[in-house]
Scaffold this motif. Structure first.
Motif, PDB file in Angstrom:
ATOM      1  N   ALA A  47       0.956  -1.203   0.132  1.00  0.00           N
ATOM      2  CA  ALA A  47      -0.118  -0.107  -0.111  1.00  0.00           C
ATOM      3  C   ALA A  47       0.716   1.094  -0.021  1.00  0.00           C
ATOM      4  CB  ALA A  47      -1.010   0.267   1.265  1.00  0.00           C
ATOM      5  N   SER A  48       1.885   1.150   0.838  1.00  0.00           N
ATOM      6  CA  SER A  48       2.963   2.320   0.658  1.00  0.00           C
ATOM      7  C   SER A  48       3.488   2.649  -0.596  1.00  0.00           C
ATOM      8  CB  SER A  48       3.903   2.257   1.909  1.00  0.00           C
ATOM      9  OG  SER A  48       4.924   3.183   1.906  1.00  0.00           O
ATOM     10  N   PHE A  49       3.818   1.495  -1.247  1.00  0.00           N
ATOM     11  CA  PHE A  49       4.555   1.923  -2.736  1.00  0.00           C
ATOM     12  C   PHE A  49       3.387   2.182  -3.595  1.00  0.00           C
ATOM     13  CE2 PHE A  49       8.208  -0.927  -1.231  1.00  0.00           C
ATOM     14  CZ  PHE A  49       9.180   0.008  -1.599  1.00  0.00           C
ATOM     15  N   THR A  50       2.350   1.957  -3.579  1.00  0.00           N
ATOM     16  CA  THR A  50       1.026   2.479  -4.284  1.00  0.00           C
ATOM     17  C   THR A  50       0.762   3.702  -4.121  1.00  0.00           C
ATOM     18  OG1 THR A  50       0.083  -0.232  -4.228  1.00  0.00           O
ATOM     19  CG2 THR A  50      -1.037   1.791  -4.949  1.00  0.00           C
ATOM     20  N   LEU A  51       0.776   4.198  -2.859  1.00  0.00           N
ATOM     21  CA  LEU A  51       0.385   5.594  -2.721  1.00  0.00           C
ATOM     22  C   LEU A  51       1.862   6.594  -3.049  1.00  0.00           C
ATOM     23  CD1 LEU A  51      -1.431   5.404   0.763  1.00  0.00           C
ATOM     24  CD2 LEU A  51      -2.154   5.766  -1.367  1.00  0.00           C
ATOM     25  N   LEU A  52       2.842   6.027  -2.933  1.00  0.00           N
ATOM     26  CA  LEU A  52       4.055   6.649  -3.335  1.00  0.00           C
ATOM     27  C   LEU A  52       3.878   6.821  -4.782  1.00  0.00           C
ATOM     28  CD1 LEU A  52       6.666   8.136  -2.832  1.00  0.00           C
ATOM     29  CD2 LEU A  52       7.698   5.788  -2.890  1.00  0.00           C
TER      30      LEU A  52
END
Length: 111
Positions: A47-52
């Motif tokens: 999720a973090s990489f997606t939002l980044l």
């Protein structure tokens, strides 16, 4: 690059929170010996990489990644010290302060 930079900064902030959560879960998972912390670690990192990824539609890639990683490094150092009783040397705190100064500089350069 989109003009809606407020959305980009909001997405970046959420990405940082999820990256911090994932890194805490990495410690809690005990080297993949605990199932649910391990599973949630992967979910939070994904999720973090997606939002980044979404944030870089609004913020230059180099700036977004530097802030994401720099804030993450600094925050996990503080969390490790206070919650996992990991020792932080004065030199570590000094270098973390330089990271934060760089992050502030990057943010100012975007204004």
């Amino acid at each position: 690059m989109s003009q809606n930079t407020g959305a980009g900064w909001g997405l970046l902030a959420l990405a940082i929170i999820l990256e911090l959560s994932a890194t805490i879960l990495m410690k809690v998972s005990g080297g993949f010996t605990r199932l649910w912390p391990s599973v949630f670690m992967f979910v939070c990192y994904g999720a973090s990489f997606t939002l980044l990824n979404f944030s870089v539609k609004h913020i230059p890639l180099g700036v977004a990644y530097a802030i994401w990683s720099g804030v993450g490094i600094t925050m996990i150092g503080i969390v490790g010290h206070y919650f996992f009783e990991e020792r932080l040397k004065i030199t570590s705190l000094l270098w973390m302060s330089f990271i934060l100064i760089g992050i502030v500089g990057l943010k100012w350069s975007e204004s």
